[in-house]
Every structure is written in structure tokens, then in C-alpha cells.
Design a protein around this motif. Sequence first.
Motif, short mmCIF file in Angstrom:
data_model
loop_
_atom_site.label_atom_id
_atom_site.label_comp_id
_atom_site.label_asym_id
_atom_site.label_seq_id
_atom_site.Cartn_x
_atom_site.Cartn_y
_atom_site.Cartn_z
N GLY A 72 -112.22 -34.09 -26.24
CA GLY A 72 -111.31 -34.24 -27.38
C GLY A 72 -109.90 -34.55 -26.96
N THR A 73 -109.62 -34.50 -25.65
CA THR A 73 -108.31 -34.82 -25.11
C THR A 73 -108.45 -35.96 -24.12
OG1 THR A 73 -107.63 -32.51 -25.31
CG2 THR A 73 -106.29 -33.91 -23.89
N PRO A 74 -107.62 -37.01 -24.24
CA PRO A 74 -107.76 -38.14 -23.31
C PRO A 74 -107.64 -37.68 -21.86
CG PRO A 74 -106.30 -38.70 -25.13
CD PRO A 74 -106.56 -37.23 -25.25
N GLY A 75 -108.43 -38.31 -21.01
CA GLY A 75 -108.42 -37.95 -19.60
C GLY A 75 -109.52 -38.67 -18.86
N PRO A 76 -109.76 -38.29 -17.62
CA PRO A 76 -110.72 -39.02 -16.78
C PRO A 76 -112.17 -38.78 -17.19
CG PRO A 76 -109.90 -37.08 -15.64
CD PRO A 76 -109.09 -37.19 -16.88
N ARG A 77 -113.00 -39.72 -16.83
CA ARG A 77 -114.46 -39.59 -17.01
C ARG A 77 -115.05 -39.16 -15.67
NH1 ARG A 77 -116.96 -42.02 -21.43
NH2 ARG A 77 -115.52 -42.97 -22.90
N ILE A 78 -115.66 -37.99 -15.67
CA ILE A 78 -116.19 -37.40 -14.45
C ILE A 78 -117.70 -37.61 -14.40
CG2 ILE A 78 -116.37 -35.29 -13.09
CD1 ILE A 78 -113.50 -36.25 -13.62
N GLY A 79 -118.16 -38.35 -13.41
CA GLY A 79 -119.58 -38.62 -13.27
C GLY A 79 -120.26 -37.61 -12.36
N GLU A 116 -110.70 -26.75 -22.99
CA GLU A 116 -109.59 -26.52 -22.06
C GLU A 116 -109.46 -27.65 -21.04
OE1 GLU A 116 -109.29 -22.21 -20.81
OE2 GLU A 116 -111.35 -22.25 -21.59
N LEU A 117 -110.31 -28.66 -21.16
CA LEU A 117 -110.34 -29.74 -20.19
C LEU A 117 -109.85 -31.04 -20.81
CD1 LEU A 117 -113.86 -28.92 -18.68
CD2 LEU A 117 -111.63 -28.43 -17.65
N ARG A 118 -109.64 -32.04 -19.98
CA ARG A 118 -109.24 -33.37 -20.40
C ARG A 118 -110.32 -34.37 -20.00
NH1 ARG A 118 -105.82 -35.14 -17.06
NH2 ARG A 118 -105.09 -36.87 -18.35
N GLY A 119 -110.56 -35.33 -20.88
CA GLY A 119 -111.46 -36.41 -20.51
C GLY A 119 -112.88 -36.22 -20.99
N ASP A 370 -110.62 -29.70 -11.24
CA ASP A 370 -109.43 -30.17 -10.54
C ASP A 370 -109.07 -31.60 -10.96
OD1 ASP A 370 -109.07 -27.86 -9.07
OD2 ASP A 370 -110.26 -28.56 -7.37
N VAL A 371 -110.06 -32.48 -10.98
CA VAL A 371 -109.79 -33.89 -11.29
C VAL A 371 -109.37 -34.04 -12.75
CG1 VAL A 371 -110.77 -36.21 -11.35
CG2 VAL A 371 -111.41 -34.65 -9.51
N MET A 372 -109.97 -33.25 -13.63
CA MET A 372 -109.67 -33.38 -15.05
C MET A 372 -108.30 -32.82 -15.42
SD MET A 372 -113.46 -32.45 -16.58
CE MET A 372 -113.40 -33.28 -18.19
N LEU A 373 -107.82 -31.83 -14.68
CA LEU A 373 -106.56 -31.17 -15.07
C LEU A 373 -105.39 -31.49 -14.16
CD1 LEU A 373 -107.83 -27.62 -16.14
CD2 LEU A 373 -107.39 -29.64 -17.56
N ASP A 374 -105.63 -31.96 -12.95
CA ASP A 374 -104.56 -32.24 -12.00
C ASP A 374 -104.31 -33.75 -11.97
OD1 ASP A 374 -102.88 -32.60 -9.83
OD2 ASP A 374 -103.87 -31.09 -8.58
N ALA A 379 -104.41 -39.31 -9.48
CA ALA A 379 -103.65 -40.49 -9.05
C ALA A 379 -103.86 -40.76 -7.57
CB ALA A 379 -102.17 -40.29 -9.35
N GLN A 380 -103.90 -39.71 -6.75
CA GLN A 380 -104.12 -39.89 -5.31
C GLN A 380 -105.52 -40.42 -5.03
OE1 GLN A 380 -103.28 -35.95 -3.88
NE2 GLN A 380 -101.07 -36.26 -3.86
N ILE A 381 -106.50 -39.93 -5.77
CA ILE A 381 -107.87 -40.42 -5.61
C ILE A 381 -107.92 -41.92 -5.90
CG2 ILE A 381 -110.18 -40.35 -6.65
CD1 ILE A 381 -109.71 -37.30 -7.05
N LYS A 382 -107.29 -42.31 -7.00
CA LYS A 382 -107.30 -43.73 -7.40
C LYS A 382 -106.50 -44.59 -6.43
CE LYS A 382 -108.34 -43.32 -12.29
NZ LYS A 382 -108.02 -43.80 -13.64
N ASP A 383 -105.38 -44.06 -5.94
CA ASP A 383 -104.58 -44.83 -4.98
C ASP A 383 -105.37 -45.09 -3.70
OD1 ASP A 383 -102.44 -44.97 -6.70
OD2 ASP A 383 -101.30 -43.36 -5.74
N GLU A 384 -106.09 -44.08 -3.24
CA GLU A 384 -106.90 -44.27 -2.03
C GLU A 384 -107.97 -45.34 -2.26
OE1 GLU A 384 -110.25 -41.91 0.62
OE2 GLU A 384 -108.71 -40.71 -0.38
#
Length: 395
Positions: A72-79, A116-119, A370-374, A379-384
Motif C-alpha cells: 500500500g506504500t510505494p517502494g521496491p518489488r522484492i523477489g 509497516e513495509l514499503r513496496g 532491509d531493502v524495503m525500508l532502507d 540505492a547502493q544495490i542499484k548503483d552496483e
Amino acid sequence: MYGVKERVSRAIEEIKDQIIQVAEAIFDHPETGNEEYFAADLLTGILAEKGFKITRPLCQLPTAFRAELATGTPGPRIGLLAEYDALPELGHACGHNLIAAGSLGAALGLAAAVRELRGTIVVLGTPAEESHGAKVLLAREGALDDLDVAMMFHPGDTNAVEVTSQALEALEFIFEGRAAHAASSPEEGINALEAVIQLFNNIHALRPYLKDEASIHGIITEGGVSPNIIPERAVARFYLRASTREALNRVARRVEDCATAAALATGTRFWYHNYEPSYEAMLVNRTLAGAWQRNLQELGVTDLAPACRSRGSLDMGNVSRVVPAIHPYLSLNAGKLVPHTREFARAVRGEAGRRLVILAARALAWTAVDVMLDRELLAQIKDEFAGWQAGNVAT
């Protein structure tokens, strides 16, 4: 964030019996690649009950699926990737039942704290890892393109955070000769089996000169129909592996030369093709792997192995080329174990497997939190990953 992780852990603890039951039910109903109807039905049924939107079949694969639950909150899609195919005759001697149940448990734990999560939480059911590699098709067809990360674990005898793998080609060689009576008129025949045997001999002579951790393994699948008939058709299948795609292409060319020589020496003709999809070498996103490692340590796992390269191959390698991904190993803590053996299967079905699947569910779920809230971590994951893509294009 710590409070969210604790709530996720409590949720997993409350359903741990169900997670174990799923792992053991899949173990007790072994299904080989693209035949995993029991496993796919079981997993999607549970996920649907918890509010996940199910897409099945996926990319025309009847035992592949996608299950999504939005926060319900915009954020990453975690597979969270689930494997559930068994090995012929050996059953779940590679522990894919634990992989499926671990990803399921993580998804259900995250669902308990969804507000409590995003995405979006995404569970991907990926059949036939041991044979036809559904992840190859899913990656090629764009079914993973909207994911921000892709994660799974694999059971083993060590806790290895960064695990890369070999690129693989699965090649089938068909030799064609001419049939004749083996006793009275052998000179009238052209022996296709002799060509296959010569191919094996040529490859054996090639092995000392292979580089890049390359390996070649083969079997004869057709070798004639009767000792009294010169075989007019013979077939061999090989797995070719190397540390990079470029090195693998070199090995494939050498093996083709071996086949050409075998055909010339025996008077046969041949052709070959890929009888299974090509697997790419695993590309580990080290930033994501670092988050996994920190969570493992918080969960009490301290005996961590250094980065290593598996001598096997994974269709997760193809996933890692389109989305930041990890494929760590977790130890069953049952001594030295060799996958694809009955001893490995016994450990998977026993108390070691029960302990491991709950640990895996927690580690996957915590890393997802971690990925959904940090945002900085994401950003560091995507930059790498973007840096690897830029370098790959440049070369």
C-alpha cells in the motif's frame, strides 16, 4: 526497523510447523522439471489464502507462478524465488523443497507486517532448475524486469554468502551412419556408435588443455538397438561448463571440433543442438549479499565461509543479469554432504532440514525488510548493478 524484523520473526515462529509441513509434503511428492503440479498447487493455495494475487501459468509454463502482495506504500518489488523440482530417481536430493518452503515462509512472515513495509512482496515459482531452467525463460521474457532485487537460498554443507557459478551449455550430438548385419556384412555398415565413442575419446584427450575451470561431462543416450545390427544412430549429451561465457564459447568450439573429427574418422555425419537452456554464470550483488550476511550474523550464524565459486551451474545466473540478485548457501550442519546423493536427501528430510528452512525464512525476510525500508541500501544495490551493466556494455 529492528521492531519490524522482530514482528516478522514472531510471525514465522507462529507458522513454523506449517512451513516445515510444506517442505516435507513437497519432499514426499517429488516431481521432476515442469511436472511440479502438487508443489505449485500447494504453494499458490497458501499464498492466495494470505491475500497474494496469483498469476499462473507464467510465461506459458503451467507450474510457474507469480504471487504478489502490495504493502500500500510505494517502494521496491522484492523477489523471493522458489524452486521445487526433484531429481529423477533421487527425489529431493538437492533440497529444492526447502528452497520453496523457505521463500514461502519469508513471504508469509513479511505479509504479517505488510502495513509497516514499503513496496511489494513477490514470490516467483520457478520450475525445472535441474533441467529446463524456467528462470532462463522468465528472464528472457521480461517476467523479472520490474523486480528491484531477487533472492533465494540453497541448502548445503557450508554457510557461503557470496556464491558464483559456472556458465553452462547443454549440447546433444546426433551421429548417423548406416545399418548392416554385424556378423555377416559389417563392411556394409557405418557405425554411429563408434563415432560417439570416438567423440568421448577426443574429449578425454582435450581435458588436460582446458582452462577457466572448464569441465565436460557426458552420457550416451542412444547407442543402437541390437548387438547384431551395426548402429545407424547414436546420441550423446554433454554439459559444458566454464567460468565465463567467453570461455564457455571457446570450449564449445573445441568440442565441436572433436565431433567433426569423430565423424570424419568413422564416415558418419552429425549435427548438434542445445537440448536444455544455456545458464549464465552467477553475478552476486555484493551490497545485497552484505545485508544478507549481517542478518545471518544477527540470527546467530557466525561460521561464514569466504566467497566461493560453485563448480555447478544455476539458472539463477540468468536472473542475476537482469536484476540484482543473491544465491547464498546455508549449512544443514549435518557433516560433509554431497548434493544429488541419497545422503543429502536424508539430511533434507530430517531434523537438519527442519531447522534450516526456518532459519532461511527468517534470513530472507529480514533481508527483504532491509531493502524495503532502507532507501540508502536500495540505492547502493542499484548503483552496483548499474555499474556492472555499464562495464558489461563497455566490454
